[in-house]
Scaffold this motif. Structure first.
Motif, PDB file in Angstrom:
ATOM      1  N   VAL A  44      44.735 -14.441  15.961  1.00  0.00           N
ATOM      2  CA  VAL A  44      44.625 -13.424  14.920  1.00  0.00           C
ATOM      3  C   VAL A  44      44.578 -12.047  15.583  1.00  0.00           C
ATOM      4  O   VAL A  44      43.737 -11.793  16.444  1.00  0.00           O
ATOM      5  CB  VAL A  44      43.355 -13.642  14.069  1.00  0.00           C
ATOM      6  CG1 VAL A  44      43.174 -12.518  13.059  1.00  0.00           C
ATOM      7  CG2 VAL A  44      43.405 -15.002  13.369  1.00  0.00           C
ATOM      8  N   ASP A  45      45.484 -11.158  15.137  1.00  0.00           N
ATOM      9  CA  ASP A  45      45.588  -9.805  15.688  1.00  0.00           C
ATOM     10  C   ASP A  45      45.325  -8.806  14.570  1.00  0.00           C
ATOM     11  O   ASP A  45      45.895  -8.921  13.482  1.00  0.00           O
ATOM     12  CB  ASP A  45      46.997  -9.611  16.267  1.00  0.00           C
ATOM     13  CG  ASP A  45      47.177  -8.286  17.005  1.00  0.00           C
ATOM     14  OD1 ASP A  45      46.221  -7.485  17.044  1.00  0.00           O
ATOM     15  OD2 ASP A  45      48.282  -8.054  17.518  1.00  0.00           O
ATOM     16  N   VAL A  46      44.455  -7.815  14.842  1.00  0.00           N
ATOM     17  CA  VAL A  46      44.095  -6.823  13.820  1.00  0.00           C
ATOM     18  C   VAL A  46      44.457  -5.402  14.256  1.00  0.00           C
ATOM     19  O   VAL A  46      43.890  -4.433  13.751  1.00  0.00           O
ATOM     20  CB  VAL A  46      42.586  -6.901  13.484  1.00  0.00           C
ATOM     21  CG1 VAL A  46      42.253  -8.228  12.811  1.00  0.00           C
ATOM     22  CG2 VAL A  46      41.722  -6.684  14.732  1.00  0.00           C
ATOM     23  N   LEU A  57      41.824 -10.636  18.342  1.00  0.00           N
ATOM     24  CA  LEU A  57      42.425  -9.667  19.259  1.00  0.00           C
ATOM     25  C   LEU A  57      42.827  -8.392  18.524  1.00  0.00           C
ATOM     26  O   LEU A  57      43.264  -8.449  17.368  1.00  0.00           O
ATOM     27  CB  LEU A  57      43.682 -10.256  19.898  1.00  0.00           C
ATOM     28  CG  LEU A  57      43.543 -11.517  20.750  1.00  0.00           C
ATOM     29  CD1 LEU A  57      44.909 -12.157  20.946  1.00  0.00           C
ATOM     30  CD2 LEU A  57      42.910 -11.186  22.082  1.00  0.00           C
ATOM     31  N   ALA A  58      42.678  -7.270  19.192  1.00  0.00           N
ATOM     32  CA  ALA A  58      43.397  -6.049  18.832  1.00  0.00           C
ATOM     33  C   ALA A  58      44.298  -5.805  20.040  1.00  0.00           C
ATOM     34  O   ALA A  58      43.888  -5.190  21.028  1.00  0.00           O
ATOM     35  CB  ALA A  58      42.459  -4.881  18.586  1.00  0.00           C
ATOM     36  N   VAL A  96      40.264  -6.205  23.306  1.00  0.00           N
ATOM     37  CA  VAL A  96      41.072  -5.079  22.836  1.00  0.00           C
ATOM     38  C   VAL A  96      41.997  -4.631  23.966  1.00  0.00           C
ATOM     39  O   VAL A  96      41.563  -4.444  25.102  1.00  0.00           O
ATOM     40  CB  VAL A  96      40.199  -3.908  22.348  1.00  0.00           C
ATOM     41  CG1 VAL A  96      39.448  -4.307  21.101  1.00  0.00           C
ATOM     42  CG2 VAL A  96      39.218  -3.448  23.424  1.00  0.00           C
ATOM     43  N   GLY A  97      43.283  -4.467  23.643  1.00  0.00           N
ATOM     44  CA  GLY A  97      44.258  -4.007  24.618  1.00  0.00           C
ATOM     45  C   GLY A  97      44.545  -2.532  24.445  1.00  0.00           C
ATOM     46  O   GLY A  97      44.734  -2.053  23.318  1.00  0.00           O
ATOM     47  N   ALA A 127      42.226 -11.619  28.715  1.00  0.00           N
ATOM     48  CA  ALA A 127      43.271 -12.087  27.809  1.00  0.00           C
ATOM     49  C   ALA A 127      43.480 -13.588  27.955  1.00  0.00           C
ATOM     50  O   ALA A 127      43.625 -14.312  26.958  1.00  0.00           O
ATOM     51  CB  ALA A 127      44.569 -11.338  28.071  1.00  0.00           C
ATOM     52  N   LEU A 128      43.488 -14.083  29.186  1.00  0.00           N
ATOM     53  CA  LEU A 128      43.675 -15.520  29.400  1.00  0.00           C
ATOM     54  C   LEU A 128      42.507 -16.323  28.841  1.00  0.00           C
ATOM     55  O   LEU A 128      42.701 -17.425  28.313  1.00  0.00           O
ATOM     56  CB  LEU A 128      43.843 -15.801  30.890  1.00  0.00           C
ATOM     57  CG  LEU A 128      45.142 -15.283  31.519  1.00  0.00           C
ATOM     58  CD1 LEU A 128      45.133 -15.519  33.021  1.00  0.00           C
ATOM     59  CD2 LEU A 128      46.354 -15.952  30.892  1.00  0.00           C
TER      60      LEU A 128
END
Length: 420
Positions: A214-216, A236-237, A268-269, A356-357
């Motif tokens: 899920v990405d927001v 995740l963002a 968050v990226g 991230a991994l």
């Protein structure tokens, strides 16, 4: 593998014909890595960290030249994905890419998403010596360049069962909304964010069950917080920045949103899109590093990652151009900048890929076959990045990249790449 620039050159491509090279500098533990126009100086510590980590770009594209990408996917003509393309991507330092796009809404959403998925399936199947689809946690291992396919909108989910259909076809990440409102919730540019809808909550639940992230990133404030609460898995963002440093930019996340993502184990990226980095016209590498600093101080180094929202081609679009940051060498420069600002190497390693991994490994399904390698493929290094080899002390002449042809529309609709 350690970086030893004091006596040896570091070639950033296994074959000089691919056109990337770097050479040593004898002083102060620094060396040159390949840049778009000229080599870029970074510390050997930074090179070591990139080599030692499986670097993940949570929204990284193989190319922003859609005509080139569609040529790779279609497998027509002479411009196929090959060894030099593989070495160029490896030279960036990135081992795992998430090429998510906004394929469009309305009646065409399903068709466009289907075409994008079909293209990626064809590319990774045909060029399996170089690329590997990331579909389960077992695929998150060093080796070929990993590609996890996602989308920056969920308008193709017209009913909950559609999540199953597109998961079966290879989708492993979905942004709940783009900038506007859809059936799941409200985007960041909607003035009255009504939050996650009941249908959106159902979709999030089904994504959790199947193993789709899920990405927001583009969601509005309320929708973001409610999606985090609705999800049983970390959220995740993938590509955002800190609103505390760019208050007028709705695409940046507030401190409350960043804390909520981290509190549930998410990541968050940070993106290099200049409008998200700074409202000033001349956004710089230091401005970008300020966002990393703020996020790390706010939520800790275990919840921050790379999510550039760009590619690593030598010629970059103005929207992704930051003063002092080279598009080819940016991972090395960001690493060097974080070390210079006093962040511990172990913490920088978390940001480069470990965070991230961890999240992807927790969210993606555990089943599936272990990645197999075609015995007829050329042997490629298992350490990231591929194409880093030792060389003699003599300085190596670097053949420069030819400028890629401008993107051009073909028979397919070009996907949007953020709103930059």
């Amino acid at each position: 593998m350690r970086a030893a620039c004091s006596r040896r050159a570091v070639l950033r491509a296994a074959a000089l014909g691919c056109g990337i090279a770097a050479a040593p500098n004898l002083a102060f533990g620094r060396c040159e890595v390949a840049g778009s126009l000229e080599p870029v100086m970074v510390s050997t510590r930074a090179v070591d960290l990139v080599l030692e980590n499986a670097v993940v770009d949570l929204l990284g594209l193989l190319t922003l030249d859609w005509k080139k990408l569609f040529g790779w996917q279609d497998g027509r003509g002479t411009a196929l994905f090959g060894r030099c393309d593989y070495e160029a991507l490896s030279a960036s330092g990135v081992r795992f890419f998430v090429p998510a796009v906004e394929a469009g809404g309305g009646a065409n959403a399903r068709r466009q998403v289907s075409a994008w998925l079909d293209g990626w399936q064809e590319l990774v199947r045909r060029d399996s010596c170089f690329l590997r689809p990331i579909e389960s946690a077992r695929d998150l291992v060093p080796g070929r360049i990993g590609v996890l396919v996602g989308f920056q909108n969920s308008t193709h989910f017209e009913e909950v069962n559609d999540v199953d259909e597109f998961f079966r076809r290879g989708q492993r990440l979905s942004q709940l909304t783009y900038n506007a409102r859809n059936a799941l919730g409200s985007g960041c540019r909607v003035s009255d964010d009504l939050g996650l809808t009941p249908f959106g909550a159902e979709v999030v639940g089904r994504m959790n069950e199947l193993g789709m992230a899920v990405d927001v990133s583009h969601c509005g404030h309320r929708t973001t917080l409610e999606a985090i609460d609705a999800s049983r898995e970390p959220v995740l963002a993938t590509h955002t920045n800190c609103r505390a440093l760019n208050p007028g930019q709705p695409r940046c996340k507030s401190d409350e949103e960043l804390r909520a993502i981290a509190r549930r184990g998410g990541v968050v990226g940070m993106t290099v899109v200049r409008a998200f980095v700074s409202a000033r016209g001349r956004a710089s590498k230091d401005d970008l590093l300020d966002h990393f600093d703020h996020a790390i101080r706010l939520v800790g180094p275990g919840h921050v990652a790379l999510g550039t929202d760009a590619d690593y081609q030598p010629v970059t679009r103005l929207a992704y151009s930051l003063v002092g940051l080279d598009p080819v060498a940016r991972v090395f420069q960001i690493t060097d900048g974080l070390l210079t600002r006093g962040h511990l190497p172990a913490d920088v390693g978390l940001v480069l890929g470990e965070n991230a991994l961890r999240v992807l490994g927790a969210v993606l399904p555990n089943g599936g076959r272990a990645p197999q390698r075609d015995p007829f493929c050329e042997l490629t290094p298992r350490r990231a990045p591929h194409g880093v080899v030792r060389a003699t002390p003599e300085r190596v002449s670097a053949q420069r990249w030819e400028r890629p042809s401008p993107s051009a529309r073909n028979s397919r609709r070009l996907p949007k790449q953020s709103e930059a």
